[in-house]
Design a protein around this motif. Structure first.
Motif, PDB file in Angstrom:
ATOM      1  N   PHE A  15     -59.301  49.979  76.279  1.00  0.00           N
ATOM      2  CA  PHE A  15     -58.934  51.378  76.437  1.00  0.00           C
ATOM      3  C   PHE A  15     -57.440  51.676  76.571  1.00  0.00           C
ATOM      4  CE2 PHE A  15     -63.329  51.014  78.018  1.00  0.00           C
ATOM      5  CZ  PHE A  15     -63.934  51.896  77.136  1.00  0.00           C
ATOM      6  N   LYS A  16     -56.696  50.836  77.265  1.00  0.00           N
ATOM      7  CA  LYS A  16     -55.297  51.153  77.529  1.00  0.00           C
ATOM      8  C   LYS A  16     -54.475  51.225  76.252  1.00  0.00           C
ATOM      9  CE  LYS A  16     -51.689  50.162  80.891  1.00  0.00           C
ATOM     10  NZ  LYS A  16     -51.271  49.261  81.997  1.00  0.00           N
ATOM     11  N   LYS A  17     -53.871  52.398  76.017  1.00  0.00           N
ATOM     12  CA  LYS A  17     -53.039  52.672  74.844  1.00  0.00           C
ATOM     13  C   LYS A  17     -53.810  52.602  73.522  1.00  0.00           C
ATOM     14  CE  LYS A  17     -48.714  51.277  77.039  1.00  0.00           C
ATOM     15  NZ  LYS A  17     -47.507  50.408  76.980  1.00  0.00           N
ATOM     16  N   ASN A  18     -55.132  52.665  73.613  1.00  0.00           N
ATOM     17  CA  ASN A  18     -55.950  52.737  72.410  1.00  0.00           C
ATOM     18  C   ASN A  18     -56.203  54.195  72.039  1.00  0.00           C
ATOM     19  OD1 ASN A  18     -56.040  49.995  72.297  1.00  0.00           O
ATOM     20  ND2 ASN A  18     -58.219  49.783  72.681  1.00  0.00           N
ATOM     21  N   PHE A  19     -56.425  54.448  70.764  1.00  0.00           N
ATOM     22  CA  PHE A  19     -56.553  55.811  70.257  1.00  0.00           C
ATOM     23  C   PHE A  19     -58.005  56.158  69.948  1.00  0.00           C
ATOM     24  CE2 PHE A  19     -52.125  54.894  69.639  1.00  0.00           C
ATOM     25  CZ  PHE A  19     -51.484  56.108  69.807  1.00  0.00           C
ATOM     26  N   PHE A  20     -58.452  57.276  70.537  1.00  0.00           N
ATOM     27  CA  PHE A  20     -59.812  57.748  70.322  1.00  0.00           C
ATOM     28  C   PHE A  20     -59.791  59.212  69.896  1.00  0.00           C
ATOM     29  CE2 PHE A  20     -60.089  54.337  73.399  1.00  0.00           C
ATOM     30  CZ  PHE A  20     -61.143  53.571  72.928  1.00  0.00           C
ATOM     31  N   ILE A  21     -60.547  59.533  68.862  1.00  0.00           N
ATOM     32  CA  ILE A  21     -60.733  60.930  68.459  1.00  0.00           C
ATOM     33  C   ILE A  21     -61.882  61.506  69.281  1.00  0.00           C
ATOM     34  CG2 ILE A  21     -61.454  62.454  66.585  1.00  0.00           C
ATOM     35  CD1 ILE A  21     -60.109  60.543  64.629  1.00  0.00           C
ATOM     36  N   LEU A  22     -61.684  62.714  69.788  1.00  0.00           N
ATOM     37  CA  LEU A  22     -62.719  63.356  70.609  1.00  0.00           C
ATOM     38  C   LEU A  22     -62.874  64.814  70.211  1.00  0.00           C
ATOM     39  CD1 LEU A  22     -64.644  63.450  73.111  1.00  0.00           C
ATOM     40  CD2 LEU A  22     -62.616  63.967  74.502  1.00  0.00           C
ATOM     41  N   THR A  23     -64.115  65.229  69.972  1.00  0.00           N
ATOM     42  CA  THR A  23     -64.434  66.640  69.804  1.00  0.00           C
ATOM     43  C   THR A  23     -65.203  67.098  71.037  1.00  0.00           C
ATOM     44  OG1 THR A  23     -66.591  66.289  68.747  1.00  0.00           O
ATOM     45  CG2 THR A  23     -64.644  66.309  67.299  1.00  0.00           C
ATOM     46  N   ASN A  74     -55.026  64.267  57.544  1.00  0.00           N
ATOM     47  CA  ASN A  74     -53.688  64.210  58.152  1.00  0.00           C
ATOM     48  C   ASN A  74     -53.670  63.243  59.332  1.00  0.00           C
ATOM     49  OD1 ASN A  74     -52.595  66.075  56.360  1.00  0.00           O
ATOM     50  ND2 ASN A  74     -53.055  67.827  57.671  1.00  0.00           N
ATOM     51  N   ILE A  75     -54.719  63.277  60.135  1.00  0.00           N
ATOM     52  CA  ILE A  75     -54.824  62.363  61.271  1.00  0.00           C
ATOM     53  C   ILE A  75     -54.907  60.923  60.782  1.00  0.00           C
ATOM     54  CG2 ILE A  75     -56.362  61.609  63.151  1.00  0.00           C
ATOM     55  CD1 ILE A  75     -57.061  64.573  63.580  1.00  0.00           C
ATOM     56  N   SER A  76     -55.696  60.713  59.754  1.00  0.00           N
ATOM     57  CA  SER A  76     -55.869  59.369  59.195  1.00  0.00           C
ATOM     58  C   SER A  76     -54.553  58.793  58.682  1.00  0.00           C
ATOM     59  CB  SER A  76     -56.900  59.408  58.063  1.00  0.00           C
ATOM     60  OG  SER A  76     -57.081  58.128  57.503  1.00  0.00           O
ATOM     61  N   LYS A  77     -53.704  59.660  58.140  1.00  0.00           N
ATOM     62  CA  LYS A  77     -52.400  59.211  57.632  1.00  0.00           C
ATOM     63  C   LYS A  77     -51.423  58.922  58.773  1.00  0.00           C
ATOM     64  CE  LYS A  77     -52.679  61.705  53.227  1.00  0.00           C
ATOM     65  NZ  LYS A  77     -52.139  62.852  52.445  1.00  0.00           N
ATOM     66  N   LYS A  78     -51.494  59.746  59.826  1.00  0.00           N
ATOM     67  CA  LYS A  78     -50.543  59.617  60.930  1.00  0.00           C
ATOM     68  C   LYS A  78     -50.851  58.425  61.824  1.00  0.00           C
ATOM     69  CE  LYS A  78     -48.521  62.089  64.848  1.00  0.00           C
ATOM     70  NZ  LYS A  78     -48.460  63.362  65.610  1.00  0.00           N
ATOM     71  N   TYR A  79     -52.125  58.232  62.154  1.00  0.00           N
ATOM     72  CA  TYR A  79     -52.519  57.157  63.073  1.00  0.00           C
ATOM     73  C   TYR A  79     -53.110  56.017  62.253  1.00  0.00           C
ATOM     74  CZ  TYR A  79     -52.129  61.027  66.381  1.00  0.00           C
ATOM     75  OH  TYR A  79     -51.685  62.097  67.114  1.00  0.00           O
ATOM     76  N   LYS A  80     -52.339  54.998  62.028  1.00  0.00           N
ATOM     77  CA  LYS A  80     -52.783  53.906  61.167  1.00  0.00           C
ATOM     78  C   LYS A  80     -53.995  53.182  61.742  1.00  0.00           C
ATOM     79  CE  LYS A  80     -49.487  54.898  58.413  1.00  0.00           C
ATOM     80  NZ  LYS A  80     -49.815  55.664  57.184  1.00  0.00           N
ATOM     81  N   GLU A 122     -63.994  59.467  56.958  1.00  0.00           N
ATOM     82  CA  GLU A 122     -62.566  59.544  56.651  1.00  0.00           C
ATOM     83  C   GLU A 122     -61.748  58.529  57.435  1.00  0.00           C
ATOM     84  OE1 GLU A 122     -59.291  60.359  54.711  1.00  0.00           O
ATOM     85  OE2 GLU A 122     -61.195  61.346  54.223  1.00  0.00           O
ATOM     86  N   ILE A 123     -62.177  58.195  58.654  1.00  0.00           N
ATOM     87  CA  ILE A 123     -61.375  57.286  59.491  1.00  0.00           C
ATOM     88  C   ILE A 123     -61.863  55.843  59.422  1.00  0.00           C
ATOM     89  CG2 ILE A 123     -60.747  59.150  61.085  1.00  0.00           C
ATOM     90  CD1 ILE A 123     -62.748  57.878  63.098  1.00  0.00           C
TER      91      ILE A 123
END
Length: 246
Positions: A15-23, A74-80, A122-123
């Protein structure tokens, strides 16, 4: 001490410094998930209409599929690298089938089900770069059986999430991406208060084996478990957090 050290190490890695998409981050279960993941040191990429003080916030009406596709590209391009995705956004209408118009049917599906598919596909390439990629959809016990108050469109959309998770787990599995659902029972949220009156809630509680409604914390912990490496061999299933109802 060894077990405590191992658990702490795993949690930091997951979890630490990991990226999660949330709706669905603004209220109820989704808001608790947001708070819990933030406390664990995660970076939350938020997609929705309600503005949030976050550098990772993307304003988008989830029911606008065309705009959502552009946003997620756009998110997919920004966050590798993206480590996980939680689809918690959902709307409900408590009406009988004969009163559900085609427009209302599409409205429910456009929020409850379609974004789960659009964002996941997409991701996929971003998730492949994570050491523990995981997708979690928030379904419902109604999707397994029926609902005493919610409409057929709501129940069908939640059942659709279960099917989508199973199929994506099959297709994404070769890339080590896990896809699961949690299926909450009635949880004490503002949505529940709008869906059921006190008499209905009291009647419902009598039929719950553990004798009470769930709280948002219990649902959030289920999501965190499925995101973590503690569940790394679990995919294509539903964690029913329902007090023994199913």
């Amino acid at each position: 001490m060894l077990l405590k050290t191992l658990i702490k190490k795993k949690i930091n890695q997951d979890f630490k410094k990991n990226f999660f998409i949330l709706t669905g981050y603004s209220s109820g279960i989704g808001n608790k998930i947001y708070k819990d993941l933030s406390e664990l040191g995660s970076e939350l990429i938020l997609i929705g209409r309600k503005k949030f003080k976050s550098s990772h916030f993307y304003n988008c009406d989830l029911s606008d599929s065309e705009k959502l596709e552009k946003t997620i590209k756009n998110i997919s391009k920004k966050y590798k690298r993206i480590d996980g995705f939680i689809h918690c956004a959902g709307i409900n209408q408590c009406v009988k089938s004969e009163k559900i118009t085609l427009l209302k049917w599409k409205e429910i599906f456009s929020v409850n089900l379609t974004p789960a598919f659009l964002i996941s596909k997409e991701i996929k390439r971003n998730l492949k770069k994570s050491k523990n990629p995981s997708i979690v959809f928030v379904s419902s016990i109604a999707g397994h059986r029926k609902s005493v108050v919610s409409g057929a469109h709501y129940v069908s959309s939640k059942a659709g999430l279960l099917g989508l998770a199973r199929q994506l787990s099959h297709e994404f599995g070769k890339d080590k991406i896990r896809v699961n659902c949690i299926s909450p029972s009635q949880t004490f949220t503002s949505m529940l208060k709008k869906s059921m009156n006190k008499k209905q809630i009291s009647s419902l509680v009598k039929n719950i084996p553990v004798g009470r409604l769930a709280n948002v914390e219990e649902q959030s912990y289920g999501v965190i478990f499925l995101l973590s490496s503690f569940s790394k061999y679990i995919s294509g299933t539903s964690l029913n957090i329902d007090g023994g109802q199913i």
